[in-house]
Design an enzyme around this catalytic site. Sequence first.
Site, PDB file in Angstrom:
ATOM      1  N   ASP A 280       0.863  -1.177   0.000  1.00  0.00           N
ATOM      2  CA  ASP A 280       0.000   0.000   0.000  1.00  0.00           C
ATOM      3  C   ASP A 280       0.900   1.228   0.000  1.00  0.00           C
ATOM      4  O   ASP A 280       1.648   1.465   0.965  1.00  0.00           O
ATOM      5  CB  ASP A 280      -0.894   0.019   1.239  1.00  0.00           C
ATOM      6  CG  ASP A 280      -1.938  -1.083   1.228  1.00  0.00           C
ATOM      7  OD1 ASP A 280      -2.265  -1.566   0.134  1.00  0.00           O
ATOM      8  OD2 ASP A 280      -2.400  -1.475   2.314  1.00  0.00           O
ATOM      9  N   ASP A 438     -14.078  -4.470  -2.041  1.00  0.00           N
ATOM     10  CA  ASP A 438     -13.832  -4.131  -0.637  1.00  0.00           C
ATOM     11  C   ASP A 438     -15.147  -4.118   0.142  1.00  0.00           C
ATOM     12  O   ASP A 438     -15.746  -3.052   0.337  1.00  0.00           O
ATOM     13  CB  ASP A 438     -13.176  -2.747  -0.527  1.00  0.00           C
ATOM     14  CG  ASP A 438     -11.882  -2.665  -1.324  1.00  0.00           C
ATOM     15  OD1 ASP A 438     -10.967  -3.440  -1.028  1.00  0.00           O
ATOM     16  OD2 ASP A 438     -11.797  -1.827  -2.241  1.00  0.00           O
TER      17      ASP A 438
END
Length: 583
Positions: A280, A438
């Site tokens: 990330d 998600d």
Amino acid sequence: MEAATFGSSQFTNISGSMVSRRRLLLKLHRNSITFKSPPKFSVRASAVGGDDSAVTLLDYGAGNVQSIRNAIRYLGLDIKDVETPEDILNAKRLIVPGVGAFAAMMDVLNNNGMAEALCTYIENDRPFLGICLGLQLLFESSEENGPVRGLGLIPGVVGRFDPLNGCRVPHIGWNALQIKKDSVILDDIANRHVYFVHSYRAVPSEENKDWVSSTCNYGIDFISSVRRGNVHAVQFHPEKSGDVGLSILRKFLLPNSSVAKKPLERKATKLAKRVIACLDVRTNDNGDLVVTKGDQYDVREQTKDNEVRNLGKPVELAGQYYLDGADEVSFLNITGFRDFPLGDLPMLQILKHTSENVFVPLTVGGGIRDFTDGNGRYYSSLEVASEYFRSGADKISIGSDAVYAAEEYLKTGVKTGKSSLEQISRVYGNQAVVVSIDPRRQYLTSEDEVGFKAVKLENLGPNGEEYAWYQCTVNGGREGRPIGAYELAKAVEELGAGEILLNCIDCDGQGKGFDIDLIKLISDAVSIPVIASSGAGTAQHFSEVFEKTNASAALAAGIFHRKEVPIESVKEHLLKQGIEVRM
């Protein structure tokens, strides 16, 4: 040498108009194209000249060809790009990498005299290496957007994998080869895994058996490589197959070189489960790009200064994970692209530098969509994605934009072709598009409480609930949408997704294991590969998700960044559990 791309009447160097190149790609990819038969061998090779250290590369202008460039340079050789048919005929060794669609590639080759030059070059038994689509074009035709005629040098038709044979399509991952004859460049490769990413394949037959040097099994036996004299072609990607792939390229490009052989650890027998390292990436408070990791998507430290959690530099970490044995590396740009995606030069530089020394697949995601800049200039998601492919990305991950596209599709039942998902998969192939889902778990007291697919939970909810549905979110998990993960997964598969990255916000950063209920629900619902994400805390969590679900890969971030569980330990554990992995 910079990349060259090909127009219908002349070649255009990439250092010129990037817009023209993008328009060319859009123009080339039509739904149906009719091609004339391959011309007869009327062109004759002219005198061979040029630098012995140069490799001639036919880059037709689509997909990630940067990786093969990096691999060639890594081996110490220069690159000469094809600009005219004569460049093919004068080549001392020619590589034709193929990424994208068969029809688009053949259109370029036919319209510029490349098809005839290639046929002549190969007929004269000159050193040739075709990669992926570069193998398929040697056959008579392809069913992809077709039938479409190929070069017709090898008998056979390139057809699509059939998911009814028990395989997921696209074929993505590290698989084993069965060597059929002396293949020269594949010496010592039979016991190792190589990386495939494709939806179409050619099958061995009595008519083409003299060409076939190896096969691979994926539902059926298909042709993984061909060889006749100095002519080679492979369905897999050596430039993405780690040290094994570099060895293959070295044997083709530098046949007289000798290198120490890597000891054989274990024998590859079938498709391996993939272990993926995820980075990330975001800008910290000082303006530097860092690798971070969230707790249910919160990436700030719980301190007085509330600073962004910094776990290292992206390029350095990616390089280390490659050495540690990661099967893929995924970059998620969690703060980029807010206003000007093509202006996010630091992320482009990360991809470029990483791909110079990391020879496994790279995925990048974060805000890839259509947008209009402050001057009113419109950019399509295809233009944005193309820059990332050209910088070294192999796959593009789409999140929020795919949710909106799926909602519209489920509402109207119409595929507009305008969504980023549809645009990119149409040009680059669905194997190049990952959809990141998600969801948050929403608990239910009964299975039919909502109009979305619910599951009976393995473990009861906080108030004793037996069921849950998974509500999809956008904007980094901040906004819930009226669509479930099951419905979204089915829709994006129809719209052109080639793979699903399945996260679970409830499990993110918890280290208690993957959400088995969610992953089983989605991996049973679709016929494309599913990557399990969120929640890994031990090596046992990886074996659990592979044993209990149909996930093709499992991804982790924090436990790798913090060195709590090394990638090598995960793979050794999986092997002990009888789960095939690449070592």
